[in-house]
Design a protein around this motif. Structure first.
Motif, short mmCIF file in Angstrom:
data_model
loop_
_atom_site.label_atom_id
_atom_site.label_comp_id
_atom_site.label_asym_id
_atom_site.label_seq_id
_atom_site.Cartn_x
_atom_site.Cartn_y
_atom_site.Cartn_z
N ASN A 186 -2.54 2.36 0.61
CA ASN A 186 -2.09 3.74 0.83
C ASN A 186 -0.63 3.91 0.44
O ASN A 186 -0.25 4.90 -0.18
CB ASN A 186 -2.29 4.12 2.30
N LEU A 187 0.18 2.91 0.80
CA LEU A 187 1.60 2.97 0.44
C LEU A 187 1.76 2.91 -1.08
O LEU A 187 2.58 3.65 -1.66
CB LEU A 187 2.35 1.82 1.11
N ALA A 227 -0.34 3.92 -3.32
CA ALA A 227 -0.75 5.20 -3.88
C ALA A 227 0.35 6.25 -3.73
O ALA A 227 0.61 7.04 -4.65
CB ALA A 227 -2.04 5.68 -3.21
N GLN A 228 1.02 6.24 -2.58
CA GLN A 228 2.13 7.18 -2.37
C GLN A 228 3.27 6.92 -3.35
O GLN A 228 3.85 7.85 -3.92
CB GLN A 228 2.64 7.07 -0.93
N LEU A 229 3.58 5.64 -3.57
CA LEU A 229 4.67 5.30 -4.49
C LEU A 229 4.29 5.64 -5.93
O LEU A 229 5.13 6.11 -6.71
CB LEU A 229 5.01 3.81 -4.36
N THR A 230 3.03 5.39 -6.28
CA THR A 230 2.57 5.72 -7.64
C THR A 230 2.65 7.22 -7.89
O THR A 230 3.11 7.68 -8.95
CB THR A 230 1.14 5.23 -7.85
N ALA A 231 2.24 8.01 -6.89
CA ALA A 231 2.30 9.46 -7.03
C ALA A 231 3.73 9.94 -7.16
O ALA A 231 4.04 10.83 -7.97
CB ALA A 231 1.62 10.12 -5.83
N ALA A 232 4.63 9.33 -6.41
CA ALA A 232 6.04 9.71 -6.49
C ALA A 232 6.64 9.34 -7.84
O ALA A 232 7.44 10.09 -8.41
CB ALA A 232 6.83 9.03 -5.37
N ASP A 263 1.21 1.06 9.07
CA ASP A 263 1.96 1.61 7.96
C ASP A 263 3.41 1.13 7.98
O ASP A 263 4.02 0.88 6.94
CB ASP A 263 1.89 3.13 7.95
N ARG A 286 5.42 11.93 -10.47
CA ARG A 286 5.73 13.34 -10.26
C ARG A 286 6.92 13.75 -11.12
O ARG A 286 7.94 13.08 -11.15
CB ARG A 286 6.03 13.60 -8.79
N HIS A 324 5.36 -1.09 5.02
CA HIS A 324 6.68 -0.79 4.47
C HIS A 324 7.59 -2.02 4.56
O HIS A 324 8.34 -2.31 3.62
CB HIS A 324 7.31 0.38 5.23
#
Length: 324
Positions: free
Chosen positions: A306-307, A309-314, A279, A317, A283
Motif C-alpha cells: 500500500n505504501l 502504491a502511494q509513493l508510485t502515485a505521488a 502502516d 503525479r 514507513h
C-alpha cells in the motif's frame, strides 16, 4: 575592581563557583592582599553568609554546606546555561508537579541586570526546536528526589502506588535506577511484593518512605536497557519479526530502542517489535537503506505494498493534474 563592595560580591561568586580557595588564590583573583580577603570574608559573615576558614599552610575558604542558601551570583555564561537548561527541561517534559521551571525563570529574569536581561529575553522568545514539545507526566518533587537518593544509597523504600486501573497498593522496592524517557519518569528495581524485577511510573507513586534495609543491585544491571526492552514488549496488536540485512551498529542508531529489540544473526539483524498499526511499521522499514525480509506477520507485506502504491502515485503525479 576598585570598589570594596564589588570585591565582596566577586568573592561571593568565587566561593560559589569553587569548592575551596586559599587566601592567596582569592587575593590574586581580587587583585588585593590576604589581609583584605580576611576582612571581606568577615563582611560576608556579617551578612549571614556562612564562610568557613581552614587555618594552616594549606588552609583556605569555602561556603558551609547545608547551613544556609547564600544569595546566588551568576556570571553571564552561567545565567545563559541555567536559562537554556530550564527551557530544554520544559521542552522535554522533564518538569515536576510544582511549576518550578516557570518560577525559577521568573526569579532569574527579575534579578538580572538590564544588559543581560535583554539578550536572554531575545533567546527565550526566538529559540526554536526541531523536535516537537513533549507533554510530560510530572511526578512529585519529593517522590522523585527520595527515589534518586535511595537508588544511590542502595536502600529499600516503601511506596504507595496507583496502577493505570486505579488499583492502590503498598509495596517495598529496591530502586536500581531512575530513568526519564519520552516525557515520563520511571523507577526500575526489585519489587518485594511480586518478588520480581519491575518498572513503575513515578507520577503514579504518591509517597516514598525509607526503610532500614539495604540491597545490592545485580552486577552490570542497566536500568535504561531494561526499561526500553520492557516498553518494546508492551501490549500491542501486532508482533513483528523482520531480518534487516545490514550492520547492527548502524541499524541500532536508526531505530528507537523503545520500539524494537535487535539481535545479530549470520544473515543480518533480526528485529523484534510490536506495533499497534502496521502502516507506521511499513514507513519505518521503508526509511532504512538496507534490504529486509519479513518473517511475520504477513499483513505487513500488504502494508508495504500500500505504501509503495502511494509513493508510485505521488511520483507519477504531474502539476497540471492538481485540483484547481
Amino acid at each position: 575592581m576598585s570598589h570594596p563592595l564589588t570585591r565582596v560580591l566577586t568573592l561571593l561568586e568565587l566561593l560559589q563557583s569553587n569548592a575551596r580557595l586559599t587566601g592567596t588564590e582569592l587575593a590574586d583573583r581580587l587583585d588585593t592582599d590576604v589581609r583584605t580577603v580576611r576582612r571581606y570574608t568577615a563582611h560576608l559573615r556579617d551578612l549571614g553568609i556562612p564562610v568557613e576558614a581552614e587555618r594552616g599552610r594549606y588552609g583556605g575558604y569555602r561556603l558551609a554546606r547545608g547551613y544556609r542558601m547564600p544569595p546566588l551570583v551568576l556570571t553571564n555564561d552561567e545565567a545563559l546555561a541555567v536559562v537554556l537548561g530550564l527551557l530544554a527541561a520544559e521542552r522535554l517534559g522533564m518538569g515536576t508537579a510544582a511549576p518550578a521551571s516557570a518560577g525559577a525563570l521568573a526569579k532569574i529574569e527579575r534579578v538580572l541586570p538590564h544588559a543581560l536581561r535583554e539578550p536572554l529575553a531575545a533567546m527565550w522568545e526566538t529559540l526554536s526546536f526541531t523536535a516537537n514539545a513533549v507533554t510530560g507526566q510530572a511526578p512529585g518533587t519529593g517522590v522523585l528526589l527520595a527515589l534518586a537518593q535511595a537508588s544511590r544509597a542502595r536502600t529499600t523504600v516503601a511506596i504507595s502506588h496507583q496502577s493505570w486501573r486505579q488499583e492502590h497498593t503498598e509495596r517495598d522496592i529496591d530502586p536500581y535506577g531512575v530513568v526519564f524517557h519520552t516525557g515520563r519518569w520511571y523507577v526500575v528495581g526489585h519489587d518485594h511484593l511480586r518478588d520480581s524485577l519491575r518498572t513503575f511510573r513515578i507520577d503514579r507513586i504518591t509517597s516514598v518512605t525509607p526503610r532500614a534495609d539495604s540491597f545490592t543491585a545485580p552486577d552490570g544491571f542497566d536500568p535504561v536497557a531494561h526499561l526500553t526492552s520492557t516498553l518494546a514488549q508492551g501490549p500491542y496488536r501486532w508482533q513483528v519479526e523482520v531480518t534487516i540485512h545490514g550492520p547492527l551498529d548502524e541499524i541500532a542508531r536508526r531505530l528507537p530502542r523503545s520500539a524494537v529489540t535487535l539481535t545479530a544473526q549470520p544473515t543480518g539483524v533480526l528485529m523484534h517489535a510490536r506495533a499497534e498499526r502496521l502502516d507506521g511499521m511499513a514507513h519505518m522499514l521503508a526509511s532504512l537503506e538496507w534490504p529486509f525480509t519479513i518473517h511475520h506477520p504477513d499483513e505487513l507485506r500488504q502494508a508495504l505494498k500500500n505504501l509503495a502504491a502511494q509513493l508510485t502515485a505521488a511520483a507519477q503525479r504531474k502539476p497540471e493534474e492538481l485540483p484547481q
